[in-house]
Design a protein around this motif. Structure first.
Motif, mmCIF file in Angstrom:
data_model
loop_
_atom_site.group_PDB
_atom_site.id
_atom_site.type_symbol
_atom_site.label_atom_id
_atom_site.label_comp_id
_atom_site.label_asym_id
_atom_site.label_seq_id
_atom_site.Cartn_x
_atom_site.Cartn_y
_atom_site.Cartn_z
ATOM 1 N N HIS A 151 0.535 -0.272 1.196
ATOM 2 C CA HIS A 151 -0.700 0.481 1.352
ATOM 3 C C HIS A 151 -0.504 1.481 2.484
ATOM 4 O O HIS A 151 0.326 1.261 3.384
ATOM 5 N N ASP A 186 -6.988 7.653 -4.273
ATOM 6 C CA ASP A 186 -6.812 6.318 -3.692
ATOM 7 C C ASP A 186 -5.411 5.751 -3.893
ATOM 8 O O ASP A 186 -5.156 4.598 -3.533
ATOM 9 N N GLU A 187 -4.485 6.553 -4.465
ATOM 10 C CA GLU A 187 -3.104 6.080 -4.619
ATOM 11 C C GLU A 187 -2.074 7.125 -4.188
ATOM 12 O O GLU A 187 -0.879 6.893 -4.322
ATOM 13 N N ARG A 209 -2.211 1.608 -2.683
ATOM 14 C CA ARG A 209 -3.565 1.978 -2.204
ATOM 15 C C ARG A 209 -3.408 2.918 -1.018
ATOM 16 O O ARG A 209 -2.553 2.717 -0.167
ATOM 17 N N ASP A 223 -9.001 -4.883 -0.102
ATOM 18 C CA ASP A 223 -7.787 -4.895 -0.924
ATOM 19 C C ASP A 223 -6.761 -5.920 -0.444
ATOM 20 O O ASP A 223 -5.787 -6.194 -1.142
#
Length: 562
Positions: A151, A186-187, A209, A223
């Motif tokens: 992330h 978001d990625e 993420r 998450d």
């Protein structure tokens, strides 16, 4: 005298006669003057009347001319108004017809827009469902391959992001505070790379993420939370924060730090980081299980200058101070720290108290980049011991009375032994097998929460002396971590875990024995572009590592014959 009086009277009489004569002359002169005035007035009246008559005639003539011109202008104006009114009437009628046509077209468009909105909503719902399926399949693929979840969190611009402490021009200082790293979605992370004299180039990095600078601690932990359920399912879990100094790693893992202290504040619950939130979630999950079937131990260590220090160790007076420990590899090929202090905790407040005591011993040092820069790697480990009773997995016993008896023994006798052993330097809990070997077995799973020290450029941080030596050890240990991941990715026969105490300590987690999540933390400013690119490159390489499927801790089932 009498003769003189007579003479004077005679003269006086003569003078009176003269006075009367003059008075008469004056009266006649006055009458003549009045007559002259009257005649002059009449003459002036006559003159005035003639001028007025002349003026009146001229004005009358001019008025007649003006009236004629005004009458003709009014006629023309009336005709023009009639023409314009007719034209406007035609335009209004055309506009009304156009509006009616537009209203009809608008109604058609509204019907089409409504249909499109419904279609878009359906497509969006399908997209979200497919996205969730893709994420689930992606997570399954990650688990099957043993990939590392990566992330990325972009912190907001902060006041110290300007070029304070550096002798640079005003223009460069403005460029330093320019934002170059963004969360495209978001990625995806989008980075604007620019060099003097070259065109700007946009680079993108894909991760599981990506958090923008506006997303809260709640969004970050949302998450992370699903990984914690794996703990009670028999998996080890490791969450580590990686990034340059001042990029928000400690804030993400712990939360806001107290002024002049390495401890973190627990007053603002919304600002708490992953470590306190993860502990809350673990105890919440444990509270849903049968009493006495789980207990939790915590250890806190720091890796400082390639040495491991136990931050929960106590002296003979019960005072906490850091003791140097060593990391060894057991016969089973696992890393272990002999004599490491493990404190049993029964709730979140006990855990936070212990961690804050350990954090007060953590080494920090101010630099030009960060006023409270961590000079060591922090590893907080929660060991969850699961007690399995009888011949069943996940159940205490088939017989309810036997279940209550075993629960009572496990919840009373065993924690009491652990409390008795807390005063020792190594308070590792006794095995519950001693309670009833034929009825109980235990399985240990670990949650490792790692706040890595930040990599830094010496020229930018301005450190010297002992701090420079600390920076050298920090950068070497992070380089060793990158080497280990590279060796795993290339599937080399030898993985250099022992090149650093950090990698040796995290051998089990990095090597594939745990579900591993790496939280990249980057600064968005132009000033830290090089360090941010290095961090993103590390995350991209870590994401490609395939370690094989993570092994689950099998709950032992004792045979009936035993």
């Amino acid at each position: 005298k009498e003769e003189r009086i007579v003479v004077l009277e005679t003269e006086n009489a003569a003078l009176h006669l003269k006075l009367a004569e003059y008075q008469g002359l004056a009266g006649r002169s006055t009458k003549e003057i009045l007559q002259l005035y009257a005649a002059h007035g009449q003459q002036m009246k006559l003159q005035r009347s003639s001028v007025v008559t002349q003026l009146h005639g001229a004005i009358k003539k001019r008025l007649k001319q003006d009236l004629k011109s005004l009458h003709s202008f009014a006629l023309e104006l009336s005709k023009d108004f009639q023409r314009q009114s007719k034209t406007c009437l035609y335009q209004v009628l055309a506009a009304v017809q156009g509006i009616q046509l537009q209203n009809e077209a608008m109604q058609m468009f509204q019907i089409k827009a409504f249909d499109l909105e419904q279609s878009l909503q359906e497509v969006t719902e399908r997209y979200e469902k497919e996205k969730q399926k893709r994420k689930a399949l992606h997570n399954s693929l990650i688990e099957l391959r043993g990939n590392i979840r990566v992330h990325c969190r972009i912190r907001p611009l902060l006041p110290f992001d300007d070029a304070a402490g550096h002798s640079v021009s005003q223009d460069r200082r403005r460029n330093f505070s320019e934002k170059v790293a963004y969360a495209a979605d978001d990625e995806t992370v989008l980075v604007k790379c620019s060099r003097p004299g070259h065109a700007s180039v946009n680079k993108t990095f894909q991760f599981e993420r990506v958090y923008s600078d506006l997303e809260s601690q709640d969004a970050v932990f949302a998450d992370v939370a699903p990984l914690l359920t794996s703990l009670l399912d028999g998996y080890n879990v490791c969450i580590m924060a990686y990034g340059q100094t001042g990029s928000g790693k400690t804030y993400t893992m712990l939360g806001p730090q107290l002024e002049g202290n390495s401890a973190f504040s627990i007053e603002e619950e919304s600002e708490l980081g992953i470590i306190p939130r993860a502990t809350q979630e673990v105890f919440k999950l444990i509270s849903e299980k049968p009493p006495g079937s789980y207990w939790v131990e915590v250890s806190v260590v720091e890796v400082y200058n390639n040495e491991i220090f136990d931050l929960l160790a106590k002296d003979s007076y019960g005072k906490v101070f850091g003791i140097r420990r060593d990391v060894v590899t057991t016969r089973e090929g696992r890393s272990d720290v002999p004599l490491l202090t493990h404190e049993t905790v029964e709730n979140v407040s006990e855990f936070l108290h212990l961690v804050n005591k350990g954090l007060q011993l953590r080494v920090t040092h101010p630099t030009l980049v960060h006023a409270h820069s961590s000079r060591s790697h922090l590893v907080v480990t929660l060991t969850i011991t699961t007690v399995v009773f009888g011949d069943n997995l996940g159940t205490l016993c088939e017989d309810e009375q036997t279940s209550q008896r075993l629960n009572k023994e496990a919840s009373c006798a065993f924690p009491q032994k652990m409390r008795d052993n807390k005063s020792t330097s190594s308070s590792r809990a006794p095995s519950p097998v001693q309670l009833e070997a034929s009825q109980m077995k235990q399985v240990k799973t670990r949650l490792q929460l790692v706040d890595l020290a930040g990599s830094e450029c010496v020229g930018m941080s301005g450190v010297t002396g002992a701090a420079l030596r600390e920076t050298s050890f920090i950068n070497r240990s992070l380089s060793a971590l990158a080497d280990v991941l590279g060796a795993i990715a290339e599937q080399r026969a030898h993985v250099p875990y022992r090149n650093s105490k950090l990698t040796h300590l995290l051998q089990d987690s990095v090597g594939g024995d745990a579900k591993l999540l790496v939280m990249l933390c980057i600064s968005p400013g132009q000033k830290y572009l090089t360090e941010s690119m290095q961090t993103l490159g590390f995350g991209a390489r870590a994401r490609q590592v395939q370690r094989g499927q993570v092994k689950k801790k099998n709950f032992p089932v004792p045979s009936k014959g035993k």
